[in-house]
Design a protein around this motif. Sequence first.
Motif, mmCIF file in Angstrom:
data_model
loop_
_atom_site.group_PDB
_atom_site.id
_atom_site.type_symbol
_atom_site.label_atom_id
_atom_site.label_comp_id
_atom_site.label_asym_id
_atom_site.label_seq_id
_atom_site.Cartn_x
_atom_site.Cartn_y
_atom_site.Cartn_z
ATOM 1 N N VAL A 60 0.856 -1.181 0.000
ATOM 2 C CA VAL A 60 0.000 0.000 0.000
ATOM 3 C C VAL A 60 0.892 1.230 0.000
ATOM 4 C CG1 VAL A 60 -1.689 1.318 1.334
ATOM 5 C CG2 VAL A 60 -1.831 -1.179 1.277
ATOM 6 N N ARG A 61 0.533 2.198 -0.811
ATOM 7 C CA ARG A 61 1.255 3.473 -0.832
ATOM 8 C C ARG A 61 0.261 4.558 -0.463
ATOM 9 N NH1 ARG A 61 2.928 7.568 -4.893
ATOM 10 N NH2 ARG A 61 1.302 6.688 -6.183
ATOM 11 N N VAL A 62 0.532 5.267 0.619
ATOM 12 C CA VAL A 62 -0.354 6.319 1.086
ATOM 13 C C VAL A 62 -0.011 7.611 0.344
ATOM 14 C CG1 VAL A 62 -1.097 7.650 3.093
ATOM 15 C CG2 VAL A 62 -0.506 5.220 3.346
ATOM 16 N N GLU A 65 -4.273 14.077 -0.607
ATOM 17 C CA GLU A 65 -5.640 14.215 -1.095
ATOM 18 C C GLU A 65 -5.742 14.451 -2.595
ATOM 19 O OE1 GLU A 65 -8.816 13.979 0.278
ATOM 20 O OE2 GLU A 65 -7.658 12.919 1.792
ATOM 21 N N LEU A 79 -13.256 3.788 3.902
ATOM 22 C CA LEU A 79 -11.966 3.738 3.220
ATOM 23 C C LEU A 79 -12.088 4.233 1.782
ATOM 24 C CD1 LEU A 79 -10.726 0.269 4.490
ATOM 25 C CD2 LEU A 79 -10.067 2.511 5.343
ATOM 26 N N LEU A 81 -9.823 4.407 -1.835
ATOM 27 C CA LEU A 81 -8.670 3.868 -2.545
ATOM 28 C C LEU A 81 -8.598 4.510 -3.917
ATOM 29 C CD1 LEU A 81 -6.435 1.649 -2.765
ATOM 30 C CD2 LEU A 81 -8.216 0.143 -3.646
#
Length: 102
Positions: A60-62, A65, A79, A81
């Motif tokens: 996972v890459r955060v 915005e 959530l 994505l």
Amino acid sequence: MAIPKPERFWQQHVDTWRESGLTQKQYIKRHGLNAMTLAKWSSVLQRRLRATPGQALVPVRVVGEQVPASAIEVRRGALRLLVPVGTDPHWVAALLREMPAC
């Protein structure tokens, strides 16, 4: 819930065998084990691992915005994505199966 002793015994051997780099035949000979039993427990434990929800890890890459111009937004409960266009749909499906419904 405590893990039964035979399961703990075989889990330890299966893990040690897989990490050893030895073939199954070499491992059972070295440890005096039955090949059919090790193969059976290896299969049983692998099936349980696949069937246990929440045990899979996915990369996972955060990101912030900002929504990339070529991304698809997927929401599941609370959530959110963002998936770049062209992402493997099988990977997205696997990720969604692992995401809890919030």
